[in-house]
Scaffold this motif. Structure first.
Motif, mmCIF file in Angstrom:
data_model
loop_
_atom_site.group_PDB
_atom_site.id
_atom_site.type_symbol
_atom_site.label_atom_id
_atom_site.label_comp_id
_atom_site.label_asym_id
_atom_site.label_seq_id
_atom_site.Cartn_x
_atom_site.Cartn_y
_atom_site.Cartn_z
ATOM 1 N N HIS A 151 0.835 -1.206 0.000
ATOM 2 C CA HIS A 151 0.000 0.000 0.000
ATOM 3 C C HIS A 151 0.867 1.253 0.000
ATOM 4 O O HIS A 151 2.040 1.214 0.345
ATOM 5 C CB HIS A 151 -0.948 0.014 1.200
ATOM 6 N N ASP A 158 -7.168 -4.247 -2.182
ATOM 7 C CA ASP A 158 -8.574 -4.677 -1.968
ATOM 8 C C ASP A 158 -9.402 -3.669 -1.192
ATOM 9 O O ASP A 158 -10.350 -4.059 -0.501
ATOM 10 C CB ASP A 158 -8.623 -6.037 -1.229
ATOM 11 N N SER A 159 -9.052 -2.394 -1.237
ATOM 12 C CA SER A 159 -9.864 -1.394 -0.528
ATOM 13 C C SER A 159 -10.653 -0.551 -1.533
ATOM 14 O O SER A 159 -10.215 -0.374 -2.685
ATOM 15 C CB SER A 159 -8.980 -0.506 0.344
ATOM 16 N N ASN A 172 -11.431 5.936 3.156
ATOM 17 C CA ASN A 172 -11.230 4.577 2.663
ATOM 18 C C ASN A 172 -11.352 3.597 3.834
ATOM 19 O O ASN A 172 -10.595 3.713 4.801
ATOM 20 C CB ASN A 172 -9.846 4.466 2.011
ATOM 21 N N TRP A 173 -12.306 2.673 3.736
ATOM 22 C CA TRP A 173 -12.468 1.693 4.811
ATOM 23 C C TRP A 173 -11.374 0.640 4.679
ATOM 24 O O TRP A 173 -11.215 0.017 3.624
ATOM 25 C CB TRP A 173 -13.841 1.013 4.754
ATOM 26 N N VAL A 174 -10.590 0.460 5.745
ATOM 27 C CA VAL A 174 -9.500 -0.519 5.723
ATOM 28 C C VAL A 174 -9.853 -1.636 6.701
ATOM 29 O O VAL A 174 -9.740 -1.468 7.927
ATOM 30 C CB VAL A 174 -8.156 0.131 6.090
ATOM 31 N N HIS A 180 -11.550 3.703 9.120
ATOM 32 C CA HIS A 180 -11.349 4.477 7.899
ATOM 33 C C HIS A 180 -9.973 5.130 7.933
ATOM 34 O O HIS A 180 -9.426 5.397 9.007
ATOM 35 C CB HIS A 180 -12.406 5.588 7.781
#
Ligand code: 6PG
Length: 246
Positions: A151, A158-159, A172-174, A180
């Motif tokens: 990342h 996959d986010s 961005n939901w991790v 987020h």
């Protein structure tokens, strides 16, 4: 400006951060000479802290009043939180230099609504760069780090934010953090005049080789940082570059 990719390998971590500070100041001088100002987005995490400290000690009297600091991503925490990228930058740089408060654009991550914080920050960028909907800012320099999963900023594999093409900043939901992150999107990263990746230490060597020489399907987020009209610079120390076939 044709897109270029360069990889600089320095012997030690100390050499790396000195070279990175010189690159930062060099790009700043060129931008200020050409446009009267330098716009830069800082990265978070632990790696750049040494760079920020070096800028504070070796360039304390630099023309900070011509420099406009943004954050490429932020954790969804208040600025006083130990996890806050702003707090790290504030402690290692901002409190040690004289820069007008209005030149520092912090992500309002204390807002319990991460999406609202992202929209607010996007609005700040649009106001500062005087851009309309559908337009993107062109930073003079964006600093990025490399995560163990490939990342960068807070664009994790996959986010949801990986597919964002029109927003500048998103929440961005991790899943692995169950939280987020607030992050610049690829369109912003890839419109920069220069993107500088900074990676130090043996624990980065596998991922550095994977990103720079490997083929991943889908591509790793760090592999998708390809300025369309700018320079991509990877600054590494020997330990992080140890597995590259050079
Ligand atoms: C963050 C960063 C993130 C970071 C990498 C590398 O907010 O954490 O923006 O993308 O650059 O995770 O982190 P380290 O420098 O701590 O290895």
């Amino acid at each position: 400006m044709p897109s270029t990719r360069a990889i600089e390998v320095l012997a030690t971590a100390a050499d790396l951060f000195h070279a990175a500070a010189e690159e930062f100041v060099g790009v700043a001088r060129a931008a200020i000479g050409a446009q009267g100002r330098f716009t830069v987005a800082l990265s978070g995490g632990s790696t750049p802290k040494a760079l920020y400290s070096l800028l504070a000690t070796n360039y304390a009297d630099f023309v900070w009043n011509r420099i406009f600091l943004f954050f490429g991503d932020e954790r969804h925490v208040p600025p006083t939180d130990p996890e806050s990228n702003y707090r790290m930058v504030n402690e290692s740089l901002l409190t040690k230099i004289t820069i007008p408060a209005e030149n520092v654009f912090r992500v309002p991550a204390e807002n319990p609504d991460a999406s609202a914080a992202a929209s607010d920050y996007e609005a700040q960028l649009r106001r500062f760069f005087e851009i309309k909907s559908g337009e993107f800012p062109r930073f003079d320099l964006i600093l990025l780090g490399l995560g163990p999963d490939g990342h960068t900023a807070s664009l994790f594999p996959d986010s949801p934010a990986l597919t964002e093409e029109s927003r500048l900043v998103v929440a961005n939901w991790v899943a692995k953090f169950n939280a987020h992150r607030i992050t610049f999107t690829f369109p912003v990263l890839n419109r920069a005049a220069e993107v500088m990746f900074l990676a130090s230490g043996a624990d980065k060597a596998d991922m550095v080789r994977q990103v720079l020489e490997g083929k991943s399907t889908p591509p790793l987020p760090s592999q998708r940082v390809q300025p369309s009209d700018g320079k991509l610079l990877w600054m590494l120390d020997e330990a992080a570059a140890a597995k590259l076939t050079r």
